[in-house]
Motif scaffolding. Structure first.
Motif, short mmCIF file in Angstrom:
data_model
loop_
_atom_site.label_atom_id
_atom_site.label_comp_id
_atom_site.label_asym_id
_atom_site.label_seq_id
_atom_site.Cartn_x
_atom_site.Cartn_y
_atom_site.Cartn_z
N SER A 115 0.84 -1.20 0.00
CA SER A 115 0.00 0.00 0.00
C SER A 115 0.87 1.24 0.00
O SER A 115 1.88 1.31 0.70
CB SER A 115 -0.91 0.02 1.24
OG SER A 115 -1.66 -1.17 1.33
N ASP A 119 -1.93 6.56 0.47
CA ASP A 119 -3.19 5.87 0.74
C ASP A 119 -3.33 5.56 2.22
O ASP A 119 -4.37 5.80 2.84
CB ASP A 119 -3.27 4.57 -0.06
CG ASP A 119 -3.54 4.81 -1.54
OD1 ASP A 119 -4.00 5.91 -1.87
OD2 ASP A 119 -3.29 3.90 -2.34
N ARG A 190 -13.66 8.66 0.55
CA ARG A 190 -12.29 8.48 0.09
C ARG A 190 -11.68 7.20 0.66
O ARG A 190 -11.01 6.45 -0.05
CB ARG A 190 -11.46 9.70 0.52
CG ARG A 190 -9.99 9.61 0.16
CD ARG A 190 -9.73 10.14 -1.22
NE ARG A 190 -8.30 10.31 -1.44
CZ ARG A 190 -7.63 9.72 -2.42
NH1 ARG A 190 -8.26 8.91 -3.25
NH2 ARG A 190 -6.34 9.93 -2.59
N ASN A 192 -13.29 4.50 1.63
CA ASN A 192 -13.93 3.38 0.95
C ASN A 192 -13.39 3.19 -0.45
O ASN A 192 -13.18 2.06 -0.90
CB ASN A 192 -15.45 3.59 0.91
CG ASN A 192 -16.13 3.20 2.20
OD1 ASN A 192 -16.62 2.08 2.34
ND2 ASN A 192 -16.15 4.10 3.16
N ALA A 193 -13.15 4.30 -1.16
CA ALA A 193 -12.63 4.21 -2.53
C ALA A 193 -11.23 3.61 -2.53
O ALA A 193 -10.88 2.79 -3.40
CB ALA A 193 -12.61 5.60 -3.16
N ILE A 194 -10.38 4.01 -1.56
CA ILE A 194 -9.02 3.48 -1.47
C ILE A 194 -9.05 1.99 -1.17
O ILE A 194 -8.36 1.19 -1.81
CB ILE A 194 -8.21 4.23 -0.40
CG1 ILE A 194 -7.97 5.67 -0.83
CG2 ILE A 194 -6.87 3.53 -0.14
CD1 ILE A 194 -7.35 6.53 0.25
N GLU A 196 -11.43 -0.14 -1.69
CA GLU A 196 -11.96 -0.87 -2.85
C GLU A 196 -10.91 -0.99 -3.95
O GLU A 196 -10.75 -2.06 -4.55
CB GLU A 196 -13.21 -0.15 -3.39
CG GLU A 196 -13.89 -0.89 -4.54
CD GLU A 196 -15.18 -0.21 -4.97
OE1 GLU A 196 -15.72 -0.61 -6.02
OE2 GLU A 196 -15.63 0.72 -4.27
N ARG A 197 -10.17 0.10 -4.21
CA ARG A 197 -9.14 0.08 -5.25
C ARG A 197 -8.02 -0.92 -4.91
O ARG A 197 -7.43 -1.54 -5.81
CB ARG A 197 -8.57 1.48 -5.44
CG ARG A 197 -7.36 1.57 -6.35
CD ARG A 197 -7.08 2.99 -6.81
NE ARG A 197 -7.04 3.93 -5.71
CZ ARG A 197 -5.97 4.09 -4.91
NH1 ARG A 197 -4.90 3.33 -5.07
NH2 ARG A 197 -5.99 5.00 -3.95
N LEU A 198 -7.74 -1.08 -3.63
CA LEU A 198 -6.68 -1.98 -3.21
C LEU A 198 -7.18 -3.41 -2.98
O LEU A 198 -6.46 -4.24 -2.44
CB LEU A 198 -6.03 -1.45 -1.92
CG LEU A 198 -5.35 -0.08 -2.02
CD1 LEU A 198 -4.80 0.34 -0.66
CD2 LEU A 198 -4.23 -0.12 -3.06
N ASP A 199 -8.43 -3.66 -3.41
CA ASP A 199 -9.04 -4.98 -3.23
C ASP A 199 -9.07 -5.38 -1.76
O ASP A 199 -8.87 -6.56 -1.40
CB ASP A 199 -8.31 -6.06 -4.05
CG ASP A 199 -8.44 -5.83 -5.54
OD1 ASP A 199 -9.53 -5.41 -5.97
OD2 ASP A 199 -7.46 -6.07 -6.27
#
Length: 220
Positions: A115, A119, A190, A192-194, A196-199
């Motif tokens: 990560s 982030d 933000r 949640n988006a991070i 989700e992007r990082l699975d």
């Protein structure tokens, strides 16, 4: 530029301004804390000089024992093993303590993470800000934030728990309603988006006056 894009830009600008103001507050508080340590250090030196001038070696030994005991009971710096995580956690801990919030933290992070530091800083910073905001609304003897971070197999586990004034917060979609306004809501989105992007995986639970957020971030 469309109306939607302008609205997003305003949210981003507001969020960045909020981060800058919070960062200034943290740095100012840490600076005041360092000045206090310098003042105490000078007093300790002067006391031991006075004992030395009187050749009272037993008094110096007793004073050194007291200082050693004091240092053992006060842990001012959290060391996780990861420098960036140390920086953001300790700045937030310093800010929370200035607001008379008790912190119970246990964090162990590898030196190298998949990560990105940006982030992780955003996630930790927002989680801590949320917990501080909720805590200051409580009487001082009820203000408590618990932080736990560690590796679980190949995933980084992050857990934040704080007490809230309301018994149970209202959930809207994936997020809980915030009283701080749109800027804060953007910060939660933000996170949640991070994740989700990082699975990764995020879970929020509000029960019996305690609010807990748990996050898992894959590191392989």
């Amino acid at each position: 530029m469309g109306f939607f894009s302008k609205k997003i830009d305003k949210k981003v600008a507001s969020y960045q301004q909020e981060l800058m103001e919070t960062h200034y507050q943290e740095v100012d508080n840490m600076y005041r804390q360092i000045r206090g340590w310098r003042h105490d250090y000078r007093n300790h030196i002067q006391t031991m000089k006075a004992y030395a001038a009187a050749e009272d070696w037993d008094a110096i030994k007793r004073y050194l024992d007291l200082l050693d005991e004091d240092l053992m009971t006060v842990d001012t710096v959290l060391k996780t093993g990861n420098p960036m995580t140390d920086a953001i956690l300790n700045s937030k801990i310093s800010l929370a303590k200035s607001k008379n919030i008790q912190i119970v933290a246990d964090a162990h992070i590898p030196l190298k993470l998949k990560s990105s530091e940006i982030d992780l800083c955003c996630i930790i910073g927002n989680l801590f800000d949320n917990a501080i905001e909720a805590s200051v609304k409580l009487p001082e003897d009820q203000r408590l934030i618990r932080v736990y971070m560690d590796m679980k197999s190949t995933q980084l586990y992050i857990s934040f728990t704080n007490f809230t004034a309301s018994r149970k917060m209202k959930k809207e979609g994936k997020l809980f309603r915030s009283t701080k306004g749109q800027g804060h809501g953007f910060g939660l989105a933000r996170i949640n988006a991070i994740v989700e992007r990082l699975d990764g995986y995020i879970s929020c639970n509000s029960e019996d006056g305690a609010f807990t957020t748990e996050i898992l971030l894959p590191q392989t």
